[in-house]
Design an enzyme around this catalytic site. Sequence first.
Site, PDB file in Angstrom:
ATOM      1  N   GLU A  26      -9.609   6.899   3.902  1.00 28.40           N
ATOM      2  CA  GLU A  26     -10.470   6.054   4.721  1.00 28.40           C
ATOM      3  C   GLU A  26      -9.809   4.696   4.831  1.00 28.40           C
ATOM      4  O   GLU A  26      -8.995   4.319   3.975  1.00 28.40           O
ATOM      5  CB  GLU A  26     -11.868   5.990   4.127  1.00 28.40           C
ATOM      6  CG  GLU A  26     -12.140   4.879   3.172  1.00 28.40           C
ATOM      7  CD  GLU A  26     -11.285   4.879   1.924  1.00 28.40           C
ATOM      8  OE1 GLU A  26     -10.746   3.795   1.644  1.00 28.40           O
ATOM      9  OE2 GLU A  26     -11.136   5.909   1.250  1.00 28.40           O
TER      10      GLU A  26
ATOM     11  N   LYS B 132       0.793  -1.227   0.000  1.00 28.17           N
ATOM     12  CA  LYS B 132       0.000   0.000   0.000  1.00 28.17           C
ATOM     13  C   LYS B 132       0.828   1.283   0.000  1.00 28.17           C
ATOM     14  O   LYS B 132       0.395   2.307  -0.499  1.00 28.17           O
ATOM     15  CB  LYS B 132      -0.969  -0.005   1.180  1.00 28.17           C
ATOM     16  CG  LYS B 132      -2.128  -0.968   0.949  1.00 28.17           C
ATOM     17  CD  LYS B 132      -3.270  -0.692   1.892  1.00 28.17           C
ATOM     18  CE  LYS B 132      -4.518  -1.461   1.498  1.00 28.17           C
ATOM     19  NZ  LYS B 132      -4.390  -2.912   1.749  1.00 28.17           N
TER      20      LYS B 132
ATOM     21  N   SER C  10       1.615  -9.780  -0.894  1.00 30.79           N
ATOM     22  CA  SER C  10       1.251  -8.361  -0.811  1.00 30.79           C
ATOM     23  C   SER C  10       1.548  -7.725   0.540  1.00 30.79           C
ATOM     24  O   SER C  10       1.746  -6.516   0.628  1.00 30.79           O
ATOM     25  CB  SER C  10      -0.231  -8.180  -1.156  1.00 30.79           C
ATOM     26  OG  SER C  10      -1.042  -9.012  -0.355  1.00 30.79           O
TER      27      SER C  10
HETATM   28  C1  LIG Z   1      -5.236  -3.891   1.423  1.00 28.36           C
HETATM   29  C2  LIG Z   1      -4.529  -5.162   1.153  1.00 28.36           C
HETATM   30  C3  LIG Z   1      -4.904  -6.026   0.094  1.00 28.36           C
HETATM   31  C4  LIG Z   1      -6.083  -5.783  -0.783  1.00 28.36           C
HETATM   32  O1  LIG Z   1      -6.045  -4.646  -1.554  1.00 28.36           O
HETATM   33  P1  LIG Z   1      -5.765  -4.675  -3.126  1.00 28.36           P
HETATM   34  O2  LIG Z   1      -6.087  -3.291  -3.543  1.00 28.36           O
HETATM   35  O3  LIG Z   1      -6.676  -5.699  -3.748  1.00 28.36           O
HETATM   36  O4  LIG Z   1      -4.346  -5.032  -3.312  1.00 28.36           O
HETATM   37  C5  LIG Z   1      -4.140  -7.161  -0.126  1.00 28.36           C
HETATM   38  N1  LIG Z   1      -3.088  -7.476   0.674  1.00 28.36           N
HETATM   39  C6  LIG Z   1      -2.718  -6.696   1.692  1.00 28.36           C
HETATM   40  C7  LIG Z   1      -1.570  -7.104   2.534  1.00 28.36           C
HETATM   41  C8  LIG Z   1      -3.417  -5.524   1.980  1.00 28.36           C
HETATM   42  O5  LIG Z   1      -3.037  -4.757   3.024  1.00 28.36           O
END
Ligand SMILES: *Cc1c(COP(=O)(O)O)cnc(C)c1O
Length: 408
Positions: free
Chosen positions: A121, A99, A388
């Site tokens: 948000e 993010k 992610s």
């Molecule tokens: C917020 C988040 C997601 C989901 O958001 P996307 O916009 O679909 O990437 C996925 N993995 C993590 C670790 C997150 O914090």
Amino acid sequence: MTTVQTAAGRHALPDGTGHFGPYGGMFVPETLVTPLQELGAAYEEAWNDPAFRGDLDARLRTYAGRPTELYFAERLTRSLGGARIYLKREDLLHTGAHKINNALGQALLARRMGKTRVIAETGAGQHGIATASVCANLGLECVIYMGAVDMERQALNVYRMRLCGAEVRGVNAGQRTLKEAINEAMRDWVTNVRSTHYVLGSALGAHPYPMMVRNFHKVIGEETRRQIMEAEGRLPDELAACVGGGSNAIGFFFDFLDDPEVRLVGVEAGGRGITPGEHAARFEGGKLGVLQGCKTFILQNPEGQIELTHSVSAGLDYAAIGPEHAYYRDQDRIHFAYATDSDALEAFRACARLEGIIPALESSHALAYVMKRAPEMRPDSLLVVNLSGRGDKDVQEASRLIEAGGRE
Ligand SMILES: *Cc1c(COP(=O)(O)O)cnc(C)c1O
């Protein structure tokens, strides 16, 4: 209004009206049309300015921790007995997930536009923490909207945001979670648009957000391409990523869209199973609709009311999916699968045990898919999963669920 210069220079989407085929667009109150057009123009100008890009790249390197490693998961590969599995380590970034790529890009853009105040948000708090951190770092005032229920559930994250100097405002409307927090942030933006930039956290919402957020994240796929060429001398056979709004997935996939030999798979949250209200897999029963600024696949009841959603991972628990994913699904370019809560928990544990890496529960959905898929693939094939985020934030919830499930 805007066409986008991509790495490959070949993808002209979205079109001038912010559409990816029938999806996307700008479905907002009249008062936000001009601010969104101004944002689109400022973004375009910044993105094409080498000074802005150089500054962003430097901060991604020194503050956020890019490039992230591409790691060969040897023990996971051996235990599954199929494809060679690589993890793209977005979990190693500052604040614990992908993010920050987008939060940093948008905050820099806000400052360039002369805005002094940033709002965002957040549901679970991850996007709030990324935004609060970069605002502290750049000296911007920061207000985070959060449903009152989420604030209670994520008290530690609220404290982290406040430590970084953000004001966290609780929202008491409706179900008091993310959807209401988004409505409140939109209201703030309408009122204070001259001084304020709204940092949207995923590849969602009205144009130019889906395009802008994608472009701030596409560095993930560009690095992956370079790294896998270095490690294996060829492109991977398949990429997999979890899909909430879709930002980590589209950032990971984007640079590979023109390589038809690379299969792209997005993994949605199957929750407790595909029954209305029990999951967040928009392509399993969702229909075309408009939510919070854009036209896309949405989980809704026959009357068009937004369906309740559920997922063990807050980051995937949303009724709409980014419009670009809907488009590439129609084109048969991105394929979709889903993993249930219990699949994800199993993958969460497997990754920790076999690799000593605790993945976010969101990322564990992609890993759950990989655990099913890898054994079907030849041992010389290459499967790369976008990790992610890290799972430190999920350890308490996971231990509670694992014990409740009698698995330990
Ligand atoms: C917020 C988040 C997601 C989901 O958001 P996307 O916009 O679909 O990437 C996925 N993995 C993590 C670790 C997150 O914090």
